[in-house]
Design an enzyme around this catalytic site. Structure first.
Site, mmCIF file in Angstrom:
data_model
loop_
_atom_site.group_PDB
_atom_site.id
_atom_site.type_symbol
_atom_site.label_atom_id
_atom_site.label_comp_id
_atom_site.label_asym_id
_atom_site.label_seq_id
_atom_site.Cartn_x
_atom_site.Cartn_y
_atom_site.Cartn_z
ATOM 1 N N GLY A 17 3.782 -48.401 -14.513
ATOM 2 C CA GLY A 17 3.811 -47.026 -15.002
ATOM 3 C C GLY A 17 3.724 -45.934 -13.943
ATOM 4 N N ILE A 18 2.806 -45.003 -14.174
ATOM 5 C CA ILE A 18 2.663 -43.821 -13.320
ATOM 6 C C ILE A 18 2.255 -44.207 -11.894
ATOM 7 C CG2 ILE A 18 1.231 -41.759 -12.980
ATOM 8 C CD1 ILE A 18 1.160 -41.537 -16.115
ATOM 9 N N ARG A 38 -5.449 -54.644 -10.840
ATOM 10 C CA ARG A 38 -6.012 -55.943 -11.237
ATOM 11 C C ARG A 38 -4.895 -56.917 -11.610
ATOM 12 N NH1 ARG A 38 -8.939 -54.334 -16.978
ATOM 13 N NH2 ARG A 38 -7.045 -53.822 -18.128
ATOM 14 N N ASN A 90 -5.597 -43.634 -10.050
ATOM 15 C CA ASN A 90 -4.693 -43.655 -11.202
ATOM 16 C C ASN A 90 -5.028 -44.734 -12.227
ATOM 17 O OD1 ASN A 90 -1.840 -43.439 -12.552
ATOM 18 N ND2 ASN A 90 -2.033 -45.569 -11.873
ATOM 19 N N TYR A 156 -11.785 -42.344 -24.573
ATOM 20 C CA TYR A 156 -10.744 -41.985 -23.595
ATOM 21 C C TYR A 156 -10.857 -40.506 -23.217
ATOM 22 C CZ TYR A 156 -6.082 -41.616 -21.469
ATOM 23 O OH TYR A 156 -5.033 -41.397 -20.605
ATOM 24 N N LYS A 160 -11.667 -38.850 -19.564
ATOM 25 C CA LYS A 160 -10.712 -37.986 -18.861
ATOM 26 C C LYS A 160 -11.269 -36.573 -18.657
ATOM 27 C CE LYS A 160 -7.504 -41.042 -18.208
ATOM 28 N NZ LYS A 160 -7.151 -41.474 -16.837
ATOM 29 N N ILE A 191 3.682 -39.967 -21.603
ATOM 30 C CA ILE A 191 4.622 -40.497 -20.616
ATOM 31 C C ILE A 191 4.992 -41.922 -21.040
ATOM 32 C CG2 ILE A 191 4.975 -41.023 -18.169
ATOM 33 C CD1 ILE A 191 4.345 -38.019 -18.748
ATOM 34 N N THR A 193 5.222 -45.387 -20.670
ATOM 35 C CA THR A 193 4.714 -46.489 -19.831
ATOM 36 C C THR A 193 4.196 -47.583 -20.776
ATOM 37 O OG1 THR A 193 2.375 -45.830 -19.794
ATOM 38 C CG2 THR A 193 3.809 -44.785 -18.150
ATOM 39 N N PRO A 194 3.803 -48.745 -20.229
ATOM 40 C CA PRO A 194 3.203 -49.765 -21.098
ATOM 41 C C PRO A 194 1.992 -49.249 -21.883
ATOM 42 C CG PRO A 194 3.804 -50.721 -18.999
ATOM 43 C CD PRO A 194 4.038 -49.244 -18.861
HETATM 44 P P1 NAP Z 1 -0.184 -48.507 -17.359
HETATM 45 O O1 NAP Z 1 1.283 -48.625 -17.242
HETATM 46 O O2 NAP Z 1 -0.947 -49.338 -18.317
HETATM 47 O O3 NAP Z 1 -0.788 -48.704 -15.875
HETATM 48 C C1 NAP Z 1 -2.166 -48.734 -15.619
HETATM 49 C C2 NAP Z 1 -2.428 -49.819 -14.588
HETATM 50 O O4 NAP Z 1 -3.840 -49.794 -14.274
HETATM 51 C C3 NAP Z 1 -2.116 -51.216 -15.144
HETATM 52 O O5 NAP Z 1 -1.432 -51.996 -14.176
HETATM 53 C C4 NAP Z 1 -3.515 -51.758 -15.433
HETATM 54 O O6 NAP Z 1 -3.601 -53.161 -15.419
HETATM 55 C C5 NAP Z 1 -4.301 -51.150 -14.294
HETATM 56 N N1 NAP Z 1 -5.737 -51.250 -14.516
HETATM 57 C C6 NAP Z 1 -6.414 -51.162 -15.689
HETATM 58 N N2 NAP Z 1 -7.731 -51.370 -15.474
HETATM 59 C C7 NAP Z 1 -7.887 -51.570 -14.149
HETATM 60 C C8 NAP Z 1 -8.997 -51.853 -13.319
HETATM 61 N N3 NAP Z 1 -10.250 -51.975 -13.820
HETATM 62 N N4 NAP Z 1 -8.797 -51.995 -11.992
HETATM 63 C C9 NAP Z 1 -7.563 -51.898 -11.473
HETATM 64 N N5 NAP Z 1 -6.452 -51.681 -12.206
HETATM 65 C C10 NAP Z 1 -6.622 -51.514 -13.526
HETATM 66 O O7 NAP Z 1 -0.606 -47.001 -17.710
HETATM 67 P P2 NAP Z 1 -0.031 -45.570 -17.238
HETATM 68 O O8 NAP Z 1 0.456 -44.903 -18.443
HETATM 69 O O9 NAP Z 1 0.824 -45.700 -16.041
HETATM 70 O O10 NAP Z 1 -1.420 -44.863 -16.853
HETATM 71 C C11 NAP Z 1 -1.778 -44.497 -15.524
HETATM 72 C C12 NAP Z 1 -2.846 -43.415 -15.613
HETATM 73 O O11 NAP Z 1 -2.289 -42.259 -16.250
HETATM 74 C C13 NAP Z 1 -4.075 -43.798 -16.428
HETATM 75 O O12 NAP Z 1 -5.237 -43.291 -15.818
HETATM 76 C C14 NAP Z 1 -3.829 -43.122 -17.752
HETATM 77 O O13 NAP Z 1 -5.009 -42.877 -18.460
HETATM 78 C C15 NAP Z 1 -3.138 -41.852 -17.301
HETATM 79 N N6 NAP Z 1 -2.360 -41.183 -18.331
HETATM 80 C C16 NAP Z 1 -1.284 -41.791 -18.912
HETATM 81 C C17 NAP Z 1 -0.557 -41.116 -19.886
HETATM 82 C C18 NAP Z 1 0.643 -41.711 -20.560
HETATM 83 O O14 NAP Z 1 1.167 -41.100 -21.510
HETATM 84 N N7 NAP Z 1 1.150 -42.854 -20.134
HETATM 85 C C19 NAP Z 1 -0.946 -39.830 -20.288
HETATM 86 C C20 NAP Z 1 -2.053 -39.250 -19.670
HETATM 87 C C21 NAP Z 1 -2.748 -39.927 -18.698
HETATM 88 P P3 NAP Z 1 -3.500 -53.939 -16.853
HETATM 89 O O15 NAP Z 1 -2.058 -53.887 -17.224
HETATM 90 O O16 NAP Z 1 -4.000 -55.287 -16.501
HETATM 91 O O17 NAP Z 1 -4.386 -53.198 -17.806
#
Ligand code: NAP
Length: 255
Positions: A17-18, A38, A90, A156, A160, A191, A193-194
């Site tokens: 993702g991001i 992880r 992130n 959540y 945040k 966004i 993402t997974p």
């Molecule tokens: P994502 O695709 O699920 O990526 C998050 C990554 O972080 C995954 O590879 C996940 O591994 C890893 N992770 C989770 N727990 C962890 C830990 N304890 N130590 C190390 N790595 C860990 O999600 P994303 O949407 O890109 O999100 C990235 C950030 O953006 C997050 O902080 C999220 O809250 C924020 N965000 C996302 C959105 C959105 O709409 N997507 C909106 C606002 C904010 P696993 O797959 O094993 O869990």
């Protein structure tokens, strides 16, 4: 001119993702990037893709909620490169959608341990390394849910919102210390993402419709939309920004 040429960066949660998009863009703009996550399989694949494209990247397994992991990840990088210029906190989890009455203390702690404890540990150990490097930029990924509320996301949103003010407190402390370390938060809207995929595949269309209805333009963001903001905050172009919040949400919070 590459915008972060010669800088050494860590991006957590970079397997997906991001985080993956941010690591890829930072490397394309000249940074040497240590991707951590992880998820080892996808993390190695993300670093390999950057190297194949001509960038400089490595991957290391890292649980952001474990202080021992931070000590080893940052210590290992400092031993190899002698510096840390950019840290993108992130890694995060959604914690799932559930009402407060159905949220156990374990659910609550599981979400905060990654999303808030993980960022605190990153700020602490990242800043120690940056002081030895003469300064740096810390970018904390919060969310629009760190700015406004929504039903069924209490843990959540609390995590945040915590990241938002941890960012400001750290920015003020490092400024007062003369550390030359800037700290800013980024607040993405929805966004693709997974993390934003429906848990139950049969409800994907319903979830997609919900996300589009929330967006003023009806458009869901791409990870690269957030990566561009991260790049700006990581680069010297944002040298006068600290303690600020960069909202990249397609207009959701302007309603
Ligand atoms: P994502 O695709 O699920 O990526 C998050 C990554 O972080 C995954 O590879 C996940 O591994 C890893 N992770 C989770 N727990 C962890 C830990 N304890 N130590 C190390 N790595 C860990 O999600 P994303 O949407 O890109 O999100 C990235 C950030 O953006 C997050 O902080 C999220 O809250 C924020 N965000 C996302 C959105 C959105 O709409 N997507 C909106 C606002 C904010 P696993 O797959 O094993 O869990």
């Amino acid at each position: 001119m590459a915008r972060v040429q010669g800088k050494v960066a860590i991006v957590t949660g970079a397997a997906s993702g991001i985080g993956r998009a941010a690591a890829t863009l930072l490397a394309r703009e000249g940074a040497s990037v240590l991707l951590t996550d992880r998820n080892e399989t996808d993390g190695h694949a993300a670093a390999d893709a950057i190297n194949t494209a001509g960038g400089e990247a490595a991957f290391v397994r890292h649980d952001v909620s474990a202080e021992a992991d931070w000590i080893s990840v940052v210590g290992g990088l400092m031993d190899r490169t002698g510096r840390l210029d950019v840290l993108v906190n992130n890694a995060g989890v959604s914690g799932g959608l559930r009402g407060i009455d159905d949220t156990t203390l374990d659910d609550w702690r599981a979400c905060l341990s990654v999303n808030l404890d993980g960022v605190f540990l990153g700020v602490k150990h990242g800043a120690r390394a940056m002081r030895r490097s003469g300064g740096g930029s810390i970018v904390n990924i919060s969310s629009v849910l760190g700015l406004v509320g929504m039903p069924r996301v209490a843990a959540y949103a609390a995590s945040k919102g915590g990241v938002r003010l941890l960012t400001k407190a750290a920015a003020m402390e490092f400024a007062a210390n003369g550390d030359n370390i800037r700290v800013n938060s980024v607040h993405p809207g929805f966004i693709r993402t997974p993390m934003t995929r429906a848990r139950d595949a049969s409800r994907e269309a319903e979830w997609e419709a919900f996300m589009r209805a929330v967006q003023p333009t009806g458009e869901i963001g791409d990870p690269t939309d957030i990566a561009e903001g991260v790049l700006h905050l990581a680069s010297d172009a944002s040298r006068f920004m600290t303690g600020s919040e960069l909202v990249i949400d397609g207009g959701v919070t302007a309603r």
